[in-house]
Design a protein around this motif. Structure first.
Motif, mmCIF file in Angstrom:
data_model
loop_
_atom_site.group_PDB
_atom_site.id
_atom_site.type_symbol
_atom_site.label_atom_id
_atom_site.label_comp_id
_atom_site.label_asym_id
_atom_site.label_seq_id
_atom_site.Cartn_x
_atom_site.Cartn_y
_atom_site.Cartn_z
ATOM 1 N N PRO A 443 7.907 14.216 3.406
ATOM 2 C CA PRO A 443 8.329 13.188 4.368
ATOM 3 C C PRO A 443 7.325 12.048 4.452
ATOM 4 N N LEU A 444 7.852 10.843 4.626
ATOM 5 C CA LEU A 444 7.021 9.647 4.727
ATOM 6 C C LEU A 444 7.247 8.980 6.076
ATOM 7 N N VAL A 445 6.214 8.398 6.619
ATOM 8 C CA VAL A 445 6.310 7.576 7.834
ATOM 9 C C VAL A 445 5.665 6.236 7.534
ATOM 10 N N ASP A 446 6.363 5.180 7.882
ATOM 11 C CA ASP A 446 5.901 3.814 7.621
ATOM 12 C C ASP A 446 5.754 3.525 6.130
ATOM 13 N N GLU A 447 6.473 4.269 5.310
ATOM 14 C CA GLU A 447 6.519 4.024 3.876
ATOM 15 C C GLU A 447 7.960 4.155 3.395
ATOM 16 N N VAL A 448 8.296 3.461 2.320
ATOM 17 C CA VAL A 448 9.656 3.482 1.788
ATOM 18 C C VAL A 448 9.862 4.730 0.937
ATOM 19 N N GLY A 449 10.967 5.407 1.167
ATOM 20 C CA GLY A 449 11.305 6.592 0.386
ATOM 21 C C GLY A 449 12.800 6.775 0.288
ATOM 22 N N GLU A 450 13.204 7.871 -0.351
ATOM 23 C CA GLU A 450 14.618 8.212 -0.452
ATOM 24 C C GLU A 450 15.147 8.627 0.919
#
Length: 640
Positions: A443-450
């Motif tokens: 999981p990402l926060v404040d980043e672009v991901g799927e």
């Protein structure tokens, strides 16, 4: 990270009036649950799916003909089972408690002025159409398809179909015959409802030839029922029945309600089947808690019958609000004039329309009734946010939403009790466990991901029609992260719980809300003898539907002259849709492909958006690595 500018904050009166505020109080009184903010409520809704969706059933008084002793039987994805063994009816909840004299809908088109239907009139139409379908032998489980525009008769026909337990599917008349056949033929319909033609941009389009071609290509069709829209004659003589009773077939929770179509890069469009119960629960939640539709509200969304936003708009009838339909070209200020005339309270549209108004200098003018503006279909640029507030004032609630045909809903979007930040979607929707993941599933926060959904939702497809072993369904959403829904969008989820959508991470092309797979475009283009191969991509461009270039490989001796360009454009227009005509057509020497022969659409798209070629694709995995050089040079020339 610093937060962007706040453009709107709900007034205390708006917060107090919001249905979600009442729902939170109901949870406190009935479930002993207390939430200090929306993020806490959202977290609970995805952590305790059984209790959350059970509360939706109780709060909105869902009527089960047969109840279930469980909310979730099987939690696996794909294959989650909701309210196993229960029986209910979607259209019964549409009509429940409605005053026959109250306003149900308003409608306008290039052929008709603004008119209105009461609930009594809508019910009468549904009764008559249901009787007509029954006389044609339509039974529970049969498929009824419609080649019809966004007019009230289409809404009535859908509700009639659903009341019988039959399965509905529709396509907009602007779709070419080939695209309609590719969709409808898969589900083997018994009856087709079809118009004679329609008017768009002041021009009449006869569809009688298309209707004949479609009917001849679908052997299962037993009857075509004609509707005179251009000539104003309406339903063909003898079709409408004269019964006065409207009965609702109680069907299993996962009984098919409708079939929508979402295209990918290979094969025919995917026939996505949604169930009565899943759509009912999702639309009750969405219409009341997120759209915040109340009695007296008039909700509009510009859509065709080939886009899931039409199904979404019909679902607003589950609330006490009325809806507004429009069929025709949105050019100029026609929709804003309709907003004034119909006294809309919510104006729903696409980001491309807002960008078009900005570019053309179109002004909404005074809108005394308008309280909210919704945007979907593609990411709304920060400039689009700013324009709405500059034009309509600081009291306007602007909610940008993102979801998809696949679930027939938005799972990131509006919350009436939260502020609106410049360029951001307000929040993840209740019950939607949306996250941004990196390629390794972190999981990402404040980043672009799927964009992934980690837990089941009721409106996930129950299956794809004809996909007996479920392989196509699995490959469409669960092949990248086993047991996790990968949607095909890029998303950033902020630490504040807001979100930004960055467009498709796959190669499905969404133009004005109409999604078309690249395979359909290739099929149309390569039917021309001069074209031997093709590649099409949709490159994000702020404030627009994107830049959609088509690259073609021609047979020896052929030239990409004006005549061939027009032939390609015409074929896409006729076989696919006018919205998917390429913005530009370029000739290339060869299409880059993998060693297995797959077209490199996503890597080319990434190169054209400025990604270094070594990050976009592995040349070692390509059959023709030099084919990428053209696109690298093109990206450099365009300043990407």
């Amino acid at each position: 990270m610093s937060a962007p500018e706040i453009l709107w904050t709900p007034s205390p009166e708006r917060v107090e009036r919001a249905t979600i505020t009442d729902y939170i109080e109901w949870l406190r009184e009935n479930e002993d649950l207390r939430f200090s903010d929306y993020n806490g409520l959202w977290q609970w809704s995805v952590d305790d799916l059984d209790r959350f969706w059970s509360s939706i059933a109780e709060y909105f008084d869902v009527r089960f003909e047969v109840e279930s002793d469980r909310v979730l039987g099987d939690r696996s994805m794909p294959g989650a089972q909701w309210f196993p063994g229960s029986r209910l009816s979607y259209p019964e909840h549409i009509f429940r408690g409605k005053d026959a004299d109250a306003l149900a809908l308003q409608h306008a088109s290039e052929l008709r002025g603004l008119e209105r239907w009461t609930w009594g009139e809508l019910r009468g139409q549904v009764v008559a159409i249901a009787a007509g379908l029954q006389a044609l032998g339509v039974e529970r489980g049969d498929r009824v398809v419609a080649y019809m525009p966004n007019i009230p008769e289409t809404v009535a026909a859908f509700l009639a179909c659903a009341s019988l337990g039959a399965v509905w599917s529709s396509a907009a008349p602007e779709f070419g015959a080939r695209s309609v056949i590719d969709r409808f033929a898969q589900i083997e319909p018994k009856v087709m409802l079809a118009i004679d033609g329609y008017r768009y941009g002041g021009k009449d389009f006869d569809r009688s030839t298309n209707v004949r071609e479609i009917a001849e290509a679908i052997p299962s069709l037993e009857r075509v029922v004609n509707f005179g829209y251009l000539d104003g004659t309406g339903w063909e003589p003898g079709f409408l029945g004269d019964t006065t009773d409207l009965e609702f077939a109680a069907v299993p929770f996962d009984h098919p309600l409708w079939v929508l179509y979402s295209s990918g890069t290979t094969g025919p469009p995917k026939p996505i089947v949604h169930g009565h119960g899943g759509i009912l629960f999702e639309q009750l939640k969405k219409g009341h808690l997120h759209l915040d539709a109340h009695a007296g509200d008039r909700v509009f969304w510009f859509s065709t019958t080939g886009w899931m936003m039409w199904n979404f708009l019909v679902g607003v009838l589950l609330t006490d609000a009325s809806i507004v339909l429009y069929d025709g070209s949105p050019a100029g200020d026609v929709l804003w004039r309709l907003a004034r005339d119909a006294e809309m309270t919510t104006f729903g549209t696409g980001a491309a329309y807002i960008a078009g108004c900005m570019k053309a200098g179109v002004s909404p003018g005074p809108q005394p009734s308008l309280q909210a503006v919704g945007s979907t279909g593609s990411p709304l640029s920060p400039e689009g946010f700013r324009w709405v507030y500059d034009q309509l004032g600081s009291d306007t609630w602007l909610f940008s939403t993102s979801g998809g045909t696949d679930m027939c809903t938005a799972f990131v979007g509006g919350v009436p009790t939260l502020p609106v930040y410049l360029g951001e979607l307000q929040a993840r929707c209740l019950g939607a466990s949306v996250e941004a993941w990196d390629p390794d599933g972190r999981p990402l926060v404040d980043e672009v991901g799927e964009l992934v959904i980690t837990k089941p939702m009721p409106s996930m497809p129950i299956y794809f029609w004809g996909d007996e072993d479920g392989e196509r369904y699995h490959d469409s959403y669960f092949s990248m992260f086993p047991g996790i829904w990968r949607h095909g969008d890029w998303i950033k989820v902020t630490a504040r719980g807001t979100a930004v959508i960055y467009g498709r991470s796959d190669s499905t092309i969404n133009r004005g809300g109409v999604r078309m797979g690249t395979s359909e475009i290739y099929r149309a283009v390569m039917s021309l003898p001069e074209v031997v191969d093709a590649l099409v991509v949709d490159v994000p461009k702020a404030g627009t539907d994107g830049w959609m270039p088509l690259f073609v490989v021609l047979r020896p001796g052929a030239a990409l002259d004006d005549e061939l360009v027009e032939s390609i454009r015409a074929r896409v227009r006729e076989d696919c849709s006018p919205r998917h005509i390429p913005d530009e057509i370029r000739q290339i020497a060869e299409v880059p492909r993998t060693l297995s022969g797959k077209v490199l659409e996503v890597p080319v798209k990434r190169i054209l958006t400025g990604t270094p070629v070594e990050q976009a694709a592995s040349r070692e995995s390509l059959a023709n690595p030099a084919a990428l050089d053209y696109f690298v040079e093109l990206a450099g020339d365009s300043g990407a």
